[in-house]
Enzyme design. Structure first.
Site, PDB file in Angstrom:
ATOM      1  N   ASP A 159       0.857  -1.183   0.000  1.00 20.47           N
ATOM      2  CA  ASP A 159       0.000   0.000   0.000  1.00 20.47           C
ATOM      3  C   ASP A 159       0.900   1.242   0.000  1.00 20.47           C
ATOM      4  O   ASP A 159       1.721   1.401   0.909  1.00 20.47           O
ATOM      5  CB  ASP A 159      -0.883  -0.039   1.268  1.00 20.47           C
ATOM      6  N   GLU A 201      29.765   7.830   5.102  1.00 16.75           N
ATOM      7  CA  GLU A 201      29.831   6.397   5.402  1.00 16.75           C
ATOM      8  C   GLU A 201      29.709   5.619   4.096  1.00 16.75           C
ATOM      9  O   GLU A 201      29.441   4.423   4.104  1.00 16.75           O
ATOM     10  CB  GLU A 201      28.769   5.983   6.416  1.00 16.75           C
ATOM     11  N   CYS A 239      25.874   8.056  10.456  1.00 13.97           N
ATOM     12  CA  CYS A 239      25.267   9.342  10.071  1.00 13.97           C
ATOM     13  C   CYS A 239      25.703  10.498  10.974  1.00 13.97           C
ATOM     14  O   CYS A 239      25.284  11.637  10.770  1.00 13.97           O
ATOM     15  CB  CYS A 239      23.746   9.219  10.092  1.00 13.97           C
ATOM     16  N   THR A 282      13.635   3.634   2.140  1.00 18.25           N
ATOM     17  CA  THR A 282      14.289   4.750   2.843  1.00 18.25           C
ATOM     18  C   THR A 282      15.639   5.087   2.204  1.00 18.25           C
ATOM     19  O   THR A 282      16.424   5.827   2.787  1.00 18.25           O
ATOM     20  CB  THR A 282      14.482   4.456   4.354  1.00 18.25           C
ATOM     21  N   SER A 300      17.098  -0.163  15.379  1.00 17.20           N
ATOM     22  CA  SER A 300      17.795   1.118  15.176  1.00 17.20           C
ATOM     23  C   SER A 300      16.884   2.295  15.525  1.00 17.20           C
ATOM     24  O   SER A 300      17.348   3.301  16.049  1.00 17.20           O
ATOM     25  CB  SER A 300      18.338   1.239  13.747  1.00 17.20           C
ATOM     26  N   HIS A 322      18.087  14.191  12.820  1.00 21.45           N
ATOM     27  CA  HIS A 322      18.601  13.269  11.803  1.00 21.45           C
ATOM     28  C   HIS A 322      17.387  12.566  11.188  1.00 21.45           C
ATOM     29  O   HIS A 322      16.506  12.094  11.904  1.00 21.45           O
ATOM     30  CB  HIS A 322      19.556  12.255  12.439  1.00 21.45           C
ATOM     31  N   LYS A 372       8.223  10.907  15.414  1.00 21.34           N
ATOM     32  CA  LYS A 372       8.311  10.012  16.584  1.00 21.34           C
ATOM     33  C   LYS A 372       9.278  10.596  17.613  1.00 21.34           C
ATOM     34  O   LYS A 372       9.029  10.568  18.816  1.00 21.34           O
ATOM     35  CB  LYS A 372       8.828   8.635  16.161  1.00 21.34           C
ATOM     36  N   ASN A 389      17.010   9.334   2.434  1.00 25.25           N
ATOM     37  CA  ASN A 389      18.063   9.420   3.448  1.00 25.25           C
ATOM     38  C   ASN A 389      19.385   9.808   2.797  1.00 25.25           C
ATOM     39  O   ASN A 389      19.765   9.241   1.765  1.00 25.25           O
ATOM     40  CB  ASN A 389      18.199   8.060   4.160  1.00 25.25           C
ATOM     41  N   SER A 448      24.283   5.455  13.810  1.00 24.78           N
ATOM     42  CA  SER A 448      24.170   4.084  14.328  1.00 24.78           C
ATOM     43  C   SER A 448      25.523   3.584  14.779  1.00 24.78           C
ATOM     44  O   SER A 448      26.559   3.979  14.252  1.00 24.78           O
ATOM     45  CB  SER A 448      23.629   3.164  13.237  1.00 24.78           C
TER      46      SER A 448
HETATM   47  N1  COA Z   1      -0.873   3.325   5.804  1.00 23.77           N
HETATM   48  C1  COA Z   1      -0.257   4.108   6.701  1.00 23.77           C
HETATM   49  N2  COA Z   1       0.764   3.667   7.509  1.00 23.77           N
HETATM   50  C2  COA Z   1       1.169   2.397   7.359  1.00 23.77           C
HETATM   51  C3  COA Z   1       0.577   1.523   6.433  1.00 23.77           C
HETATM   52  C4  COA Z   1      -0.489   2.029   5.623  1.00 23.77           C
HETATM   53  N3  COA Z   1      -1.118   1.269   4.726  1.00 23.77           N
HETATM   54  N4  COA Z   1       1.201   0.330   6.510  1.00 23.77           N
HETATM   55  C5  COA Z   1       2.158   0.454   7.458  1.00 23.77           C
HETATM   56  N5  COA Z   1       2.140   1.700   7.975  1.00 23.77           N
HETATM   57  C6  COA Z   1       3.013   2.271   8.995  1.00 23.77           C
HETATM   58  C7  COA Z   1       3.299   1.331  10.141  1.00 23.77           C
HETATM   59  O1  COA Z   1       2.254   1.328  11.086  1.00 23.77           O
HETATM   60  C8  COA Z   1       4.595   1.923  10.668  1.00 23.77           C
HETATM   61  O2  COA Z   1       4.311   3.065  11.444  1.00 23.77           O
HETATM   62  P1  COA Z   1       4.606   3.031  13.048  1.00 23.77           P
HETATM   63  O3  COA Z   1       6.088   2.859  13.170  1.00 23.77           O
HETATM   64  O4  COA Z   1       4.117   4.345  13.518  1.00 23.77           O
HETATM   65  O5  COA Z   1       3.848   1.870  13.582  1.00 23.77           O
HETATM   66  C9  COA Z   1       5.287   2.439   9.422  1.00 23.77           C
HETATM   67  O6  COA Z   1       4.281   2.488   8.406  1.00 23.77           O
HETATM   68  C10 COA Z   1       6.379   1.492   8.915  1.00 23.77           C
HETATM   69  O7  COA Z   1       5.849   0.217   8.881  1.00 23.77           O
HETATM   70  P2  COA Z   1       6.684  -1.042   9.414  1.00 23.77           P
HETATM   71  O8  COA Z   1       5.850  -2.262   9.288  1.00 23.77           O
HETATM   72  O9  COA Z   1       7.309  -0.747  10.738  1.00 23.77           O
HETATM   73  O10 COA Z   1       7.810  -1.027   8.284  1.00 23.77           O
HETATM   74  P3  COA Z   1       8.991  -2.034   8.059  1.00 23.77           P
HETATM   75  O11 COA Z   1       9.216  -2.920   9.214  1.00 23.77           O
HETATM   76  O12 COA Z   1       8.809  -2.655   6.726  1.00 23.77           O
HETATM   77  O13 COA Z   1      10.255  -1.035   7.943  1.00 23.77           O
HETATM   78  C11 COA Z   1      11.900   0.384   8.980  1.00 23.77           C
HETATM   79  C12 COA Z   1      10.419   0.175   8.692  1.00 23.77           C
HETATM   80  C13 COA Z   1      12.127   1.793   9.503  1.00 23.77           C
HETATM   81  C14 COA Z   1      12.336  -0.618  10.026  1.00 23.77           C
HETATM   82  C15 COA Z   1      12.695   0.147   7.673  1.00 23.77           C
HETATM   83  O14 COA Z   1      12.305   1.094   6.703  1.00 23.77           O
HETATM   84  C16 COA Z   1      14.199   0.232   7.841  1.00 23.77           C
HETATM   85  O15 COA Z   1      14.842  -0.739   8.203  1.00 23.77           O
HETATM   86  N6  COA Z   1      14.809   1.397   7.521  1.00 23.77           N
HETATM   87  C17 COA Z   1      16.247   1.563   7.546  1.00 23.77           C
HETATM   88  C18 COA Z   1      16.800   1.803   8.949  1.00 23.77           C
HETATM   89  C19 COA Z   1      16.476   3.105   9.494  1.00 23.77           C
HETATM   90  O16 COA Z   1      16.079   3.992   8.765  1.00 23.77           O
HETATM   91  N7  COA Z   1      16.687   3.273  10.800  1.00 23.77           N
HETATM   92  C20 COA Z   1      16.349   4.491  11.481  1.00 23.77           C
HETATM   93  C21 COA Z   1      17.271   4.877  12.589  1.00 23.77           C
HETATM   94  S1  COA Z   1      18.802   5.541  11.998  1.00 23.77           S
END
Ligand code: COA
Length: 392
Positions: free
Chosen positions: A31, A81, A113, A154, A203, A235, A244, A279, A312
């Site tokens: 979605d 990095e 980062c 991302t 993370s 960041h 968040k 990112n 990280s």
């Molecule tokens: N409509 C609206 N929101 C939706 C949705 C939809 N149809 N489907 C999912 N979402 C929301 C989820 O509820 C979640 O929000 P929440 O965190 O507030 O609950 C968000 O979208 C992401 O969904 P999630 O299932 O957690 O995604 P994921 O597990 O596939 O991946 C990360 C999310 C961030 C873990 C992933 O993108 C990642 O690994 N990124 C790289 C690492 C990173 O950026 N780290 C950050 C710290 S440096």
């Protein structure tokens, strides 16, 4: 603060090609709102062959230096990095491309980062030592995860260059900050891999923990609280992370719930460039700052901006700065906004072709086709040597 030191100018650059996350969502059977709302991302910049952190960084630096006497630059700090060599600093290529003086030292810094913030702190100290000198901090990165992994939406690419001097036309930076460091494995990229490895949800938890820890030290060291800051930059691995983080910080400070209009006012303007480019790791906090200064309709002169840097592994630092009166005349807002809006949107097949471009690690020889990479181009690798040139 004994001296006024901070950001004299800021240059931002991102790839000229981008993929809409709607198209990525369609290809992955997801979605689109998961990416657009859940992660808060709309497009991601996709570097073509011939673009790397050197060309991205040189383009950003060129924008920061447009009216600067290059002989005044004492040190070039290159934060990344996505390093291109284990020995030679990527900044050495910029030294030639930007025609920096032989008296300008060059060094590369790494800590995920966070490294650009370390560079900024070192630069502040060097300018305090010799206020006639200017320091150039270039943060340049390409965020690359595996195809069809949670990190893929991302991804992104971009660079920010900051000229740090005793003539801080954009922002005076306060050297008193709060640092938090702890050895963890939330995100890393071994030398033999092109793509990062990440425990994404861990993370994000560690990011929030490091925010609270560094904020606590910052408040102890400065005596400031939440209400002493008018705007907040974070960041930005994806823009939803800032939401968040800010809600969490407000809760730590006894504000729960934080009204939606406060959230929008505090962080809303800082998110635009990252939402469109993805990112950019070390550059992302400063792309957020550029976005805030460019897009905030209210005059921010004299306002304090809180800045949170997270890398990280992990190191975090909370610090802040005060926007300089007259800052708007030193911004290049129209050019920056045009650069972001005026990219070529590529389709999924083109994205995958760029993604899978051969990196000539083993052969030591490759010539790259010409794509739009701004004012600088990575032309080839010949006998294991990277060749860069200015684009006429
Ligand atoms: N409509 C609206 N929101 C939706 C949705 C939809 N149809 N489907 C999912 N979402 C929301 C989820 O509820 C979640 O929000 P929440 O965190 O507030 O609950 C968000 O979208 C992401 O969904 P999630 O299932 O957690 O995604 P994921 O597990 O596939 O991946 C990360 C999310 C961030 C873990 C992933 O993108 C990642 O690994 N990124 C790289 C690492 C990173 O950026 N780290 C950050 C710290 S440096």
């Amino acid at each position: 603060m004994s001296q006024w030191i901070g950001i004299e100018s800021l240059g931002f650059f991102t790839s000229r090609y981008a993929l809409s996350l709607r198209d990525l969502a369609q290809e992955r059977g997801v979605d689109p709102d998961k990416y657009l709302i859940g992660l808060g991302q709309e497009q991601m910049s996709v570097p073509p062959p011939g673009e790397d952190v050197v060309t991205l960084g040189a383009n950003a630096a060129q924008r920061a230096l447009h009216d600067t006497d290059r002989n005044s630059i004492d040190t070039l700090f290159f934060a990344t990095e996505s390093g291109v060599d284990q020995s030679k600093a990527a900044g050495m290529y910029l030294h030639r491309l930007l025609d920096l003086p032989a008296t300008c030292r060059v060094v590369e810094l790494k800590q995920a980062c966070y490294s650009a913030t370390a560079a900024v702190q070192f630069a502040l100290a060097l300018v305090a030592q010799n206020p006639r000198k200017k320091m150039l901090v270039v943060a340049s990165d390409i965020a690359r995860y595996g195809l069809d992994t949670p990190g893929e939406p991302t991804q992104g690419a971009g660079a920010v260059a900051l000229l740090i001097s005793a003539d801080p036309r954009l922002m005076v930076l306060d050297p008193v900050s709060g640092v938090y460091a702890s050895e963890i494995m939330d995100f890393w990229r071994p030398n033999y891999r092109d793509e990062a490895l990440v425990d994404g949800r861990y993370s994000t938890r560690m990011y929030l923990q490091a925010l609270c820890q560094s904020w606590t030290v910052y408040t102890q060291n400065t005596g400031r609280g939440f209400a002493d800051h008018d705007r907040f930059c974070y960041h930005l691995p994806f823009t939803r992370m800032a939401e968040k983080a800010h809600i969490r910080l407000a809760r730590e400070c006894g504000i729960d719930p934080l009204p939606r209009e406060s959230l929008d006012k505090h962080i809303g303007d800082s998110l635009f460039y990252n939402r469109m480019s993805g990112n950019s790791y070390s550059a992302s906090l400063y792309a957020g700052l550029a976005s805030l200064l460019d897009r905030c309709e209210e005059d921010l002169a004299g306002k304090r901006v809180g800045l949170f840097s997270y890398g990280s592994g992990c190191v975090a630092e909370y610090f802040s700065g005060i926007v300089t009166p007259g800052y708007r005349s030193s911004l290049r807002t129209t050019e920056r906004e045009f650069m972001v809006q005026d990219r070529t949107l590529i389709d999924y097949a083109q994205y995958e072709a760029f993604y899978k471009r051969a990196t000539p690690i083993h052969s030591g020889n490759a010539e790259f086709p010409v794509w739009n990479t701004g004012a600088y181009r990575w032309v080839a690798v010949r006998d294991h040597k990277r060749i860069y040139e200015s684009v006429p």
